[in-house]
Design a protein around this motif. Structure first.
Motif, PDB file in Angstrom:
ATOM      1  N   ALA A 104      29.735  42.942  43.807  1.00 11.27           N
ATOM      2  CA  ALA A 104      31.058  42.494  43.373  1.00 11.27           C
ATOM      3  C   ALA A 104      31.840  43.637  42.745  1.00 11.27           C
ATOM      4  N   MET A 105      31.156  44.458  41.950  1.00 11.81           N
ATOM      5  CA  MET A 105      31.833  45.595  41.315  1.00 11.81           C
ATOM      6  C   MET A 105      32.298  46.613  42.355  1.00 11.81           C
ATOM      7  N   LEU A 106      31.436  46.934  43.316  1.00 10.13           N
ATOM      8  CA  LEU A 106      31.809  47.906  44.342  1.00 10.13           C
ATOM      9  C   LEU A 106      33.077  47.481  45.070  1.00 10.13           C
ATOM     10  N   VAL A 107      33.107  46.241  45.508  1.00  9.36           N
ATOM     11  CA  VAL A 107      34.268  45.772  46.270  1.00  9.36           C
ATOM     12  C   VAL A 107      35.497  45.687  45.375  1.00  9.36           C
ATOM     13  N   HIS A 108      35.321  45.260  44.127  1.00  5.71           N
ATOM     14  CA  HIS A 108      36.427  45.239  43.158  1.00  5.71           C
ATOM     15  C   HIS A 108      37.106  46.611  43.113  1.00  5.71           C
ATOM     16  N   GLU A 109      36.308  47.658  42.938  1.00  2.00           N
ATOM     17  CA  GLU A 109      36.885  48.997  42.814  1.00  2.00           C
ATOM     18  C   GLU A 109      37.401  49.534  44.144  1.00  2.00           C
ATOM     19  N   LEU A 110      36.773  49.161  45.260  1.00  2.00           N
ATOM     20  CA  LEU A 110      37.304  49.541  46.573  1.00  2.00           C
ATOM     21  C   LEU A 110      38.693  48.941  46.784  1.00  2.00           C
ATOM     22  N   PHE A 111      38.871  47.708  46.338  1.00  6.67           N
ATOM     23  CA  PHE A 111      40.172  47.056  46.469  1.00  6.67           C
ATOM     24  C   PHE A 111      41.237  47.800  45.681  1.00  6.67           C
ATOM     25  N   HIS A 112      40.904  48.252  44.468  1.00 10.73           N
ATOM     26  CA  HIS A 112      41.893  48.966  43.660  1.00 10.73           C
ATOM     27  C   HIS A 112      42.437  50.198  44.391  1.00 10.73           C
ATOM     28  N   ARG A 113      41.625  50.834  45.224  1.00 13.38           N
ATOM     29  CA  ARG A 113      42.087  52.041  45.907  1.00 13.38           C
ATOM     30  C   ARG A 113      43.200  51.735  46.904  1.00 13.38           C
ATOM     31  N   ILE A 114      43.188  50.543  47.494  1.00 13.07           N
ATOM     32  CA  ILE A 114      44.208  50.191  48.489  1.00 13.07           C
ATOM     33  C   ILE A 114      45.251  49.222  47.935  1.00 13.07           C
ATOM     34  N   GLN A 115      45.109  48.809  46.687  1.00 13.14           N
ATOM     35  CA  GLN A 115      45.946  47.746  46.135  1.00 13.14           C
ATOM     36  C   GLN A 115      47.430  48.065  46.190  1.00 13.14           C
ATOM     37  N   ALA A 116      47.795  49.277  45.793  1.00  9.94           N
ATOM     38  CA  ALA A 116      49.220  49.640  45.803  1.00  9.94           C
ATOM     39  C   ALA A 116      49.787  49.577  47.214  1.00  9.94           C
ATOM     40  N   GLY A 117      48.985  49.994  48.199  1.00 15.42           N
ATOM     41  CA  GLY A 117      49.443  49.954  49.584  1.00 15.42           C
ATOM     42  C   GLY A 117      49.676  48.552  50.107  1.00 15.42           C
ATOM     43  N   LEU A 118      49.045  47.570  49.471  1.00 16.58           N
ATOM     44  CA  LEU A 118      49.247  46.173  49.835  1.00 16.58           C
ATOM     45  C   LEU A 118      50.429  45.547  49.098  1.00 16.58           C
ATOM     46  N   GLY A 119      51.033  46.312  48.187  1.00 17.61           N
ATOM     47  CA  GLY A 119      52.131  45.767  47.392  1.00 17.61           C
ATOM     48  C   GLY A 119      51.651  44.806  46.323  1.00 17.61           C
ATOM     49  N   LEU A 120      50.413  44.955  45.890  1.00 17.80           N
ATOM     50  CA  LEU A 120      49.817  44.013  44.944  1.00 17.80           C
ATOM     51  C   LEU A 120      49.460  44.676  43.617  1.00 17.80           C
ATOM     52  N   ASP A 121      50.111  45.774  43.278  1.00 17.44           N
ATOM     53  CA  ASP A 121      49.943  46.342  41.946  1.00 17.44           C
ATOM     54  C   ASP A 121      51.125  45.906  41.085  1.00 17.44           C
ATOM     55  N   ARG A 122      50.869  45.625  39.848  1.00 14.77           N
ATOM     56  CA  ARG A 122      51.903  45.138  38.931  1.00 14.77           C
ATOM     57  C   ARG A 122      51.859  45.953  37.639  1.00 14.77           C
ATOM     58  N   SER A 123      53.012  46.112  37.012  1.00 13.85           N
ATOM     59  CA  SER A 123      53.028  46.717  35.674  1.00 13.85           C
ATOM     60  C   SER A 123      52.451  45.699  34.703  1.00 13.85           C
ATOM     61  N   GLU A 124      51.601  46.174  33.800  1.00 16.06           N
ATOM     62  CA  GLU A 124      50.904  45.264  32.898  1.00 16.06           C
ATOM     63  C   GLU A 124      51.577  45.234  31.537  1.00 16.06           C
ATOM     64  N   ALA A 125      51.778  44.013  31.019  1.00 20.91           N
ATOM     65  CA  ALA A 125      52.358  43.827  29.698  1.00 20.91           C
ATOM     66  C   ALA A 125      51.259  43.423  28.719  1.00 20.91           C
ATOM     67  N   GLY A 126      51.664  43.035  27.500  1.00 24.87           N
ATOM     68  CA  GLY A 126      50.714  42.918  26.407  1.00 24.87           C
ATOM     69  C   GLY A 126      49.705  41.794  26.439  1.00 24.87           C
ATOM     70  N   ASN A 127      50.137  40.559  26.767  1.00 27.72           N
ATOM     71  CA  ASN A 127      49.268  39.379  26.646  1.00 27.72           C
ATOM     72  C   ASN A 127      48.695  39.250  25.233  1.00 27.72           C
ATOM     73  N   ARG A 128      49.477  39.667  24.240  1.00 28.24           N
ATOM     74  CA  ARG A 128      48.972  39.626  22.864  1.00 28.24           C
ATOM     75  C   ARG A 128      48.777  38.211  22.359  1.00 28.24           C
ATOM     76  N   HIS A 129      49.416  37.237  22.990  1.00 23.82           N
ATOM     77  CA  HIS A 129      49.231  35.844  22.572  1.00 23.82           C
ATOM     78  C   HIS A 129      47.788  35.378  22.753  1.00 23.82           C
ATOM     79  N   LEU A 130      47.035  36.088  23.605  1.00 26.55           N
ATOM     80  CA  LEU A 130      45.645  35.700  23.843  1.00 26.55           C
ATOM     81  C   LEU A 130      44.707  36.187  22.745  1.00 26.55           C
ATOM     82  N   ASP A 131      45.266  36.778  21.698  1.00 31.83           N
ATOM     83  CA  ASP A 131      44.476  37.087  20.514  1.00 31.83           C
ATOM     84  C   ASP A 131      44.806  36.131  19.367  1.00 31.83           C
ATOM     85  N   THR A 132      45.685  35.171  19.620  1.00 31.46           N
ATOM     86  CA  THR A 132      46.025  34.186  18.598  1.00 31.46           C
ATOM     87  C   THR A 132      45.115  32.966  18.730  1.00 31.46           C
ATOM     88  N   GLN A 133      45.073  32.173  17.678  1.00 25.84           N
ATOM     89  CA  GLN A 133      44.196  31.000  17.668  1.00 25.84           C
ATOM     90  C   GLN A 133      44.547  30.023  18.791  1.00 25.84           C
TER      91      GLN A 133
END
Length: 432
Positions: free
Chosen positions: A123-152
């Motif tokens: 699973a890890m190997l394929v996960h990282e293989l996917f990351h290498r082609i992800q941008a070419g698929l148009g499936l990379d996104r800018s990541e924001a904070g998700n800081r709400h997931l540290d709240t109760q």
């Protein structure tokens, strides 16, 4: 939720053991890993995403940054050693499980040691293989904070969502699957009503990391029963993560992807710029997200004895104490302020924590910039939300090059100078 170890048992029993050494990556072990990755991506043949996952791979030993690679680099740095190529990754190059550009080649980089369990490794190997082609698929996104997931409330509703998703994955009939999926989506929508930025921020990380982890499960495991078991295991194994801020997508992504496989097999071709995996599942199962959620009854269904709520109450008290200490040390007290301009980050995503609206705290971090390198391990660095500066606490009488759990290495010509506040230090660039 059932024990993660018990949930993974059927996955492991259906796999063969990987013959890998535990010491530094020798050419024979690395060649076996590369062969396994090639076998998996060739078996897929580009069917899942319309493009082959195969490509250059390197395994790096963090102890000495030694490389074993699957093929030669375009820059001609690596040396042939039988079926593989070897060399050393320069200090300035980032070290992480990720896709990376180095010596004229785009690599799938893996950090040794790799998982010993075959299912986790594949699973890890394929996960990282996917990351290498992800941008070419148009499936990379800018990541924001998700800081709400540290709240109760953010954490509680996320874990209720995960419990419902686990039951949906284990369901053998469509009625039960739909019922539990509707509960999961109700918790998800309730969280997003509390935190207006949550929908966009969560969706972006679920595309970036959730799709990679889903791909790892889908291609790395051969049978649907294995995939579903792994999906439930993934929801359970992150429960002990210090923070859900960035780790949550590794659990949610496989769950929603596998449920979408059952509800709408063509969903991968419908991933537009604003795609949200939860909303796609709601559409596929004809679930009305605007209907009255009946949240209290749903909470009793997945937290019948209130133990999860009590645990989150206790964690919140601890979190508030930790935030107070960070505010004292990183915001109010004397600090080393590092300007960020051409920054490289290497960090443990499971340890990130939000500090109010100020920024993100990294207990484990390697930060590189024009001035040199900051290493944090067991301390705390605050990266402000605008990503223009990082801060570590200065110890009394310190030299500015080391503190509790951190060290600073400067490039020639850079020096420490007084900061804007009394007691602070910052950096001065070398003269032109």
């Amino acid at each position: 939720m059932p024990s993660p170890r018990l949930l993974l048992l059927p996955v492991l029993l259906l796999a063969t053991h990987a013959p890998m050494a535990r010491a530094a990556p020798d050419p024979e072990s690395a060649a076996w890993v590369f062969g396994e990755a090639r076998r998996l991506c060739e078996a897929d043949g580009g069917a899942l995403w319309g493009r082959s996952l195969c490509g250059p791979m390197m395994i790096v030993d963090p102890a000495d940054r030694g490389i074993v690679a699957s093929e030669a680099d375009a820059g001609g740095v690596l040396v042939a050693a039988g079926a593989v190529y070897t060399g050393t990754l320069p200090r300035e190059a980032m070290l992480a499980n990720t896709a990376t550009e180095w010596s004229g080649t785009r690599w799938t980089q893996l950090v040794w040691p790799l998982p010993q369990e075959p299912a986790l490794l594949r699973a890890m190997l394929v996960h990282e293989l996917f990351h290498r082609i992800q941008a070419g698929l148009g499936l990379d996104r800018s990541e924001a904070g998700n800081r709400h997931l540290d709240t109760q409330h953010g954490r509680y509703l996320l874990q209720l969502e995960w419990r419902a998703l686990a039951r949906a994955l284990m369901a053998d009939d469509t009625t039960a699957l739909r019922s539990h999926a509707a509960d999961a989506l109700a918790f998800r929508e309730a969280r997003r009503r509390l935190f207006p930025a949550a929908a966009r921020e969560e969706a972006q990380l679920e595309i970036n990391e959730g799709l990679a982890e889903y791909t790892g499960v889908r291609i790395g495991l051969a049978h649907d029963e294995q995939r579903r078991a792994y999906g439930v295991y993934a929801l359970a194994r992150f429960l002990d993560a210090p923070s859900f801020v960035r780790s949550f997508a590794y659990a949610s992504g496989p769950a929603y992807g596998l449920l979408l496989d059952r509800a709408n097999p063509g969903w991968r071709g419908q991933l537009g710029a604003e795609a949200d995996l939860g909303r796609m599942l709601a559409t596929a199962l004809d679930i009305d997200l605007d209907a009255a959620p009946g949240l209290a009854a749903r909470e009793r269904r997945y937290d019948p004895d209130g133990q999860l709520q009590a645990a989150e109450d206790a964690r919140e008290r601890q979190r508030q104490a930790r935030l107070s200490a960070w505010r004292r040390d990183l915001v109010e007290g004397p600090a080393l302020v590092l300007p960020l301009q051409a920054t490289g980050f290497q960090f443990n995503p499971q340890t990130l924590a939000a500090l109010d609206g100020i920024g993100t705290v990294y207990p484990v971090l390697r930060l590189t910039d024009r001035w040199g390198e900051l290493q944090v391990d067991g301390g705390a660095a605050l990266v402000h939300a605008d990503r223009k500066r990082a801060v570590v606490a200065l110890p009394p009488g310190g030299d500015g090059l080391r503190g509790e759990g951190w060290t600073l290495s400067l490039k020639p010509g850079w020096k420490l100078v007084p900061g804007e506040r009394k007691g602070d230090l910052t950096l001065s660039a070398p003269a032109p």
